[in-house]
Design a protein around this motif. Structure first.
Motif, PDB file in Angstrom:
ATOM      1  N   LEU A 122       4.447  25.527 -14.053  1.00  0.00           N
ATOM      2  CA  LEU A 122       3.232  26.001 -14.710  1.00  0.00           C
ATOM      3  C   LEU A 122       2.902  25.160 -15.937  1.00  0.00           C
ATOM      4  CD1 LEU A 122       3.650  29.872 -14.506  1.00  0.00           C
ATOM      5  CD2 LEU A 122       1.948  28.484 -13.340  1.00  0.00           C
ATOM      6  N   ALA A 168      -6.552  31.599 -12.801  1.00  0.00           N
ATOM      7  CA  ALA A 168      -5.424  32.533 -12.857  1.00  0.00           C
ATOM      8  C   ALA A 168      -5.604  33.668 -11.865  1.00  0.00           C
ATOM      9  CB  ALA A 168      -5.269  33.080 -14.266  1.00  0.00           C
ATOM     10  N   ILE A 225       9.745  27.833 -12.029  1.00  0.00           N
ATOM     11  CA  ILE A 225       8.297  28.030 -11.936  1.00  0.00           C
ATOM     12  C   ILE A 225       7.643  27.848 -13.297  1.00  0.00           C
ATOM     13  CG2 ILE A 225       6.508  29.742 -11.448  1.00  0.00           C
ATOM     14  CD1 ILE A 225       8.149  30.722  -9.152  1.00  0.00           C
ATOM     15  N   THR A 238      -4.964  32.210  -8.363  1.00  0.00           N
ATOM     16  CA  THR A 238      -3.551  31.963  -8.067  1.00  0.00           C
ATOM     17  C   THR A 238      -2.770  33.264  -7.943  1.00  0.00           C
ATOM     18  OG1 THR A 238      -3.086  31.701 -10.409  1.00  0.00           O
ATOM     19  CG2 THR A 238      -3.454  29.705  -9.151  1.00  0.00           C
ATOM     20  N   GLU A 239      -3.163  34.282  -8.701  1.00  0.00           N
ATOM     21  CA  GLU A 239      -2.464  35.553  -8.570  1.00  0.00           C
ATOM     22  C   GLU A 239      -2.761  36.213  -7.234  1.00  0.00           C
ATOM     23  OE1 GLU A 239      -2.154  39.855 -10.676  1.00  0.00           O
ATOM     24  OE2 GLU A 239      -2.416  38.103 -11.938  1.00  0.00           O
ATOM     25  N   PHE A 294       1.634  29.690  -6.777  1.00  0.00           N
ATOM     26  CA  PHE A 294       2.749  29.035  -7.450  1.00  0.00           C
ATOM     27  C   PHE A 294       4.109  29.334  -6.834  1.00  0.00           C
ATOM     28  CE2 PHE A 294      -0.209  28.808 -11.239  1.00  0.00           C
ATOM     29  CZ  PHE A 294      -0.551  27.501 -10.975  1.00  0.00           C
TER      30      PHE A 294
END
Length: 140
Positions: A119, A93, A115, A96-97, A102
């Motif tokens: 997810l 997480a 999205i 990806t942040e 994403f």
């Protein structure tokens, strides 16, 4: 020592340096640990996070060299597995942040407004894959 043993030692050391350098670059360049402490609002404990990463890497290196066999009951293994899953999930997480993976992926495959579905597909795929691996390969 023969030349083969020395060559294997040099190759193993070079491989360890490459993996270690990649791990440090991953953590340092992307700022994973500071971002994780920022998200969890535990900035005062950043030194504990860093020490945990160092000791975890050392423990992993020692375990890979010695190949220990630990006989734990399921009552101990379940919390350990959950903790490992939480760690991997939080690391993914944070990554990806940091990278905004994403939204970029959703835009490229043409599902901009969906999205959440993307997810959930990742989450269910991970869960199903983990269950398949657990059921198929563990305790056989």
């Amino acid at each position: 020592m023969t030349i083969n043993v020395v060559l294997v030692m040099i190759i193993g050391f070079a491989g360890g340096l490459a993996v270690g350098s990649g791990f440090v670059a991953f953590l340092a360049v992307l700022g994973i640990i500071p971002r994780l402490t920022q998200l969890t609002k535990t900035m005062k404990m950043i030194h504990y996070y860093e020490a945990a990463v160092v000791f975890g890497a050392l423990a992993g290196a020692v375990a890979s060299l010695w190949n220990p066999v630990l006989f734990f009951t399921p009552y101990i293994l379940i919390p350990l597995g959950l903790a490992a899953g939480v760690f991997v999930g939080m690391l993914a997480a944070a990554l990806t942040e940091v990278l905004n993976v994403f939204p970029i992926l959703a835009k490229r495959i043409g599902v901009d407004g969906k999205i959440a579905i993307l997810l959930m597909a990742f989450v269910f795929g991970k869960v199903i894959g983990s269950l398949f691996q657990w059921i198929s390969f563990v305790n056989r």
